[in-house]
Motif scaffolding. Sequence first.
Motif, PDB file in Angstrom:
ATOM      1  N   LEU A 139      -7.210  -0.946 -37.995  1.00 30.46           N
ATOM      2  CA  LEU A 139      -7.354  -2.344 -37.390  1.00 30.46           C
ATOM      3  C   LEU A 139      -8.858  -2.501 -37.212  1.00 30.46           C
ATOM      4  N   ILE A 140      -9.400  -3.715 -37.884  1.00 25.92           N
ATOM      5  CA  ILE A 140     -10.748  -4.150 -37.709  1.00 25.92           C
ATOM      6  C   ILE A 140     -10.687  -5.224 -36.806  1.00 25.92           C
ATOM      7  N   CYS A 141     -11.489  -5.179 -35.596  1.00 25.96           N
ATOM      8  CA  CYS A 141     -11.253  -6.073 -34.475  1.00 25.96           C
ATOM      9  C   CYS A 141     -12.649  -6.751 -34.305  1.00 25.96           C
ATOM     10  N   MET A 142     -12.704  -8.146 -33.991  1.00 27.18           N
ATOM     11  CA  MET A 142     -13.830  -8.818 -33.908  1.00 27.18           C
ATOM     12  C   MET A 142     -13.683  -9.866 -32.667  1.00 27.18           C
ATOM     13  N   GLY A 143     -14.967 -10.323 -32.094  1.00 33.46           N
ATOM     14  CA  GLY A 143     -14.594 -11.103 -31.111  1.00 33.46           C
ATOM     15  C   GLY A 143     -15.296 -10.762 -29.826  1.00 33.46           C
ATOM     16  N   GLY A 144     -15.654 -11.860 -29.048  1.00 33.25           N
ATOM     17  CA  GLY A 144     -16.275 -11.177 -27.872  1.00 33.25           C
ATOM     18  C   GLY A 144     -15.581 -10.311 -26.932  1.00 33.25           C
ATOM     19  N   THR A 145     -14.277 -10.542 -26.906  1.00 33.67           N
ATOM     20  CA  THR A 145     -13.382  -9.603 -26.001  1.00 33.67           C
ATOM     21  C   THR A 145     -13.372  -8.170 -26.712  1.00 33.67           C
ATOM     22  N   CYS A 146     -13.197  -7.977 -28.024  1.00 33.85           N
ATOM     23  CA  CYS A 146     -13.279  -6.614 -28.682  1.00 33.85           C
ATOM     24  C   CYS A 146     -14.671  -6.108 -28.684  1.00 33.85           C
ATOM     25  N   ARG A 147     -15.768  -6.757 -28.450  1.00 33.69           N
ATOM     26  CA  ARG A 147     -17.061  -6.329 -28.446  1.00 33.69           C
ATOM     27  C   ARG A 147     -17.306  -5.858 -26.932  1.00 33.69           C
ATOM     28  N   ALA A 148     -16.868  -6.569 -25.831  1.00 34.85           N
ATOM     29  CA  ALA A 148     -16.699  -6.145 -24.580  1.00 34.85           C
ATOM     30  C   ALA A 148     -15.678  -4.766 -24.148  1.00 34.85           C
ATOM     31  N   VAL A 149     -14.906  -4.746 -25.005  1.00 30.51           N
ATOM     32  CA  VAL A 149     -14.073  -3.429 -24.811  1.00 30.51           C
ATOM     33  C   VAL A 149     -14.921  -2.277 -25.543  1.00 30.51           C
ATOM     34  N   GLY A 150     -15.613  -2.619 -26.593  1.00 28.49           N
ATOM     35  CA  GLY A 150     -16.428  -1.464 -27.222  1.00 28.49           C
ATOM     36  C   GLY A 150     -17.453  -1.192 -26.117  1.00 28.49           C
ATOM     37  N   LYS A 151     -18.110  -2.052 -25.379  1.00 29.10           N
ATOM     38  CA  LYS A 151     -18.976  -1.747 -24.477  1.00 29.10           C
ATOM     39  C   LYS A 151     -18.501  -1.039 -23.327  1.00 29.10           C
ATOM     40  N   LEU A 152     -17.317  -1.280 -22.888  1.00 24.83           N
ATOM     41  CA  LEU A 152     -16.535  -0.542 -21.660  1.00 24.83           C
ATOM     42  C   LEU A 152     -16.459   0.928 -22.198  1.00 24.83           C
ATOM     43  N   ALA A 153     -16.019   1.069 -23.374  1.00 27.20           N
ATOM     44  CA  ALA A 153     -15.706   2.505 -23.962  1.00 27.20           C
ATOM     45  C   ALA A 153     -16.845   3.319 -24.060  1.00 27.20           C
ATOM     46  N   ARG A 154     -18.000   2.718 -24.334  1.00 24.25           N
ATOM     47  CA  ARG A 154     -19.249   3.469 -24.164  1.00 24.25           C
ATOM     48  C   ARG A 154     -19.723   3.676 -22.926  1.00 24.25           C
ATOM     49  N   LYS A 155     -19.301   2.758 -22.052  1.00 26.77           N
ATOM     50  CA  LYS A 155     -19.672   2.961 -20.467  1.00 26.77           C
ATOM     51  C   LYS A 155     -18.846   4.575 -20.095  1.00 26.77           C
ATOM     52  N   LEU A 156     -17.475   4.411 -20.452  1.00 25.66           N
ATOM     53  CA  LEU A 156     -16.629   5.627 -20.208  1.00 25.66           C
ATOM     54  C   LEU A 156     -16.913   6.802 -21.117  1.00 25.66           C
ATOM     55  N   ASN A 157     -17.968   6.997 -22.075  1.00 28.61           N
ATOM     56  CA  ASN A 157     -18.290   7.885 -22.928  1.00 28.61           C
ATOM     57  C   ASN A 157     -16.872   8.240 -23.660  1.00 28.61           C
ATOM     58  N   LEU A 158     -16.238   7.111 -24.186  1.00 28.00           N
ATOM     59  CA  LEU A 158     -15.085   6.994 -25.148  1.00 28.00           C
ATOM     60  C   LEU A 158     -15.460   6.871 -26.422  1.00 28.00           C
ATOM     61  N   MET A 159     -16.543   6.333 -26.797  1.00 28.46           N
ATOM     62  CA  MET A 159     -16.897   5.748 -28.229  1.00 28.46           C
ATOM     63  C   MET A 159     -18.362   6.352 -28.261  1.00 28.46           C
ATOM     64  N   ASP A 160     -18.377   6.703 -29.500  1.00 29.77           N
ATOM     65  CA  ASP A 160     -19.833   7.091 -29.891  1.00 29.77           C
ATOM     66  C   ASP A 160     -20.878   6.008 -30.145  1.00 29.77           C
ATOM     67  N   SER A 161     -22.046   5.873 -29.804  1.00 34.80           N
ATOM     68  CA  SER A 161     -22.994   4.921 -30.096  1.00 34.80           C
ATOM     69  C   SER A 161     -23.133   4.328 -31.375  1.00 34.80           C
ATOM     70  N   GLU A 162     -23.148   5.385 -32.247  1.00 38.09           N
ATOM     71  CA  GLU A 162     -23.292   5.099 -33.735  1.00 38.09           C
ATOM     72  C   GLU A 162     -22.040   4.615 -34.310  1.00 38.09           C
ATOM     73  N   ILE A 163     -20.835   4.984 -34.158  1.00 36.06           N
ATOM     74  CA  ILE A 163     -19.738   4.727 -34.667  1.00 36.06           C
ATOM     75  C   ILE A 163     -18.950   3.801 -33.846  1.00 36.06           C
ATOM     76  N   PRO A 164     -18.692   2.595 -34.201  1.00 37.88           N
ATOM     77  CA  PRO A 164     -17.795   1.497 -33.514  1.00 37.88           C
ATOM     78  C   PRO A 164     -16.275   1.630 -33.564  1.00 37.88           C
ATOM     79  N   SER A 165     -15.848   2.839 -33.341  1.00 33.93           N
ATOM     80  CA  SER A 165     -14.142   2.758 -33.404  1.00 33.93           C
ATOM     81  C   SER A 165     -13.739   3.711 -32.107  1.00 33.93           C
ATOM     82  N   LEU A 166     -12.676   3.257 -31.999  1.00 32.16           N
ATOM     83  CA  LEU A 166     -11.540   3.832 -30.901  1.00 32.16           C
ATOM     84  C   LEU A 166     -10.342   4.288 -31.281  1.00 32.16           C
ATOM     85  N   SER A 167      -9.663   5.079 -30.742  1.00 31.53           N
ATOM     86  CA  SER A 167      -8.203   5.525 -31.156  1.00 31.53           C
ATOM     87  C   SER A 167      -7.533   4.815 -30.233  1.00 31.53           C
TER      88      SER A 167
END
Length: 298
Positions: free
Chosen positions: A201-229
């Motif tokens: 699932l490829i996601c875009m838009g401000g919501t998805c980017r903000a979710v990615g920022k939160l995931a990085r804040k929680l150490n759930l997402m690698d800073s180089e690879i923008p992906s989540l389970s």
Amino acid sequence: MTHAIIDIGSNSMRLTVYQVENHTFKILFKEKIMAGLAGFVENGYLTQAGIYRARDALQEFGNVLSLLDLRDRVHVLATASLRNIRNTRETVEFLTRQTGFSIDVISGKEEAVYGYRGAMYQFAVSEGAFLDIGGASTEITIFRDGQVQTAESCPVGSLLLYKNCVKKILPGSGSRKRIEEMIAGAIPQELLSRLPSHAQLICMGGTCRAVGKLARKLNLMDSEIPSLSLSQLDKVGQLLLGEEKLAADTILQVDPVRIHTIVPGYLVLSHIAHALKPEQLLISDYGVREGYLAEKVL
């Protein structure tokens, strides 16, 4: 050659300047104005205050483009912000008279296809689903073997959900129930049944980017690879839907301009992700603007 795209969205209006060579591009400059146009819609009409808000933002972008000597190489597109109102023609005519910009109001299907094409510049994925959560609409594109199979726009978005369902800044349990009911009513079950199970699932838009920022804040997402389970996405949801003070403080640290829209947007993302059960969610920096650039310029 340098070109510019202005995107009149329901939540934000964006100006992006690109350096285009042959069939490739790179982003030189970006500017965003949180106009919140979906919040100015009453009885289906964009109010005079909302129209003036759009005009002022376009004039501000116009001043920047004049300084960059790009007024003759700019394309202006509008999505659900102007597409889903009753006074589209009058609004577009007024904005054109006031700013000199010709505005292309694209259809929901065009928005979905352009978003998919833009995301493909970042990810080489042959099969899966593309999701673009905007302020007033959500686009879903299903693709196989690199070809679009289905592209649809659903009349639900983060700012629209906030306006219609939330009484405070962050939604409580009652507001969340109203949001979930509105999402279920706006996204046809028949469409969700077409989604390819366990694909990407490829996601875009401000919501998805903000979710990615939160995931990085929680150490759930690698800073180089923008992906989540899916389980990592759920952990972001545990924060957003958990203790209100902690959720608000974290959002304000990571993406304060989305303090009111990220939870409604997250609930759209979660609803679709749990229907798809993807192998992974990829968060794209590219989308409808880059797809439009490819179609109109490249």
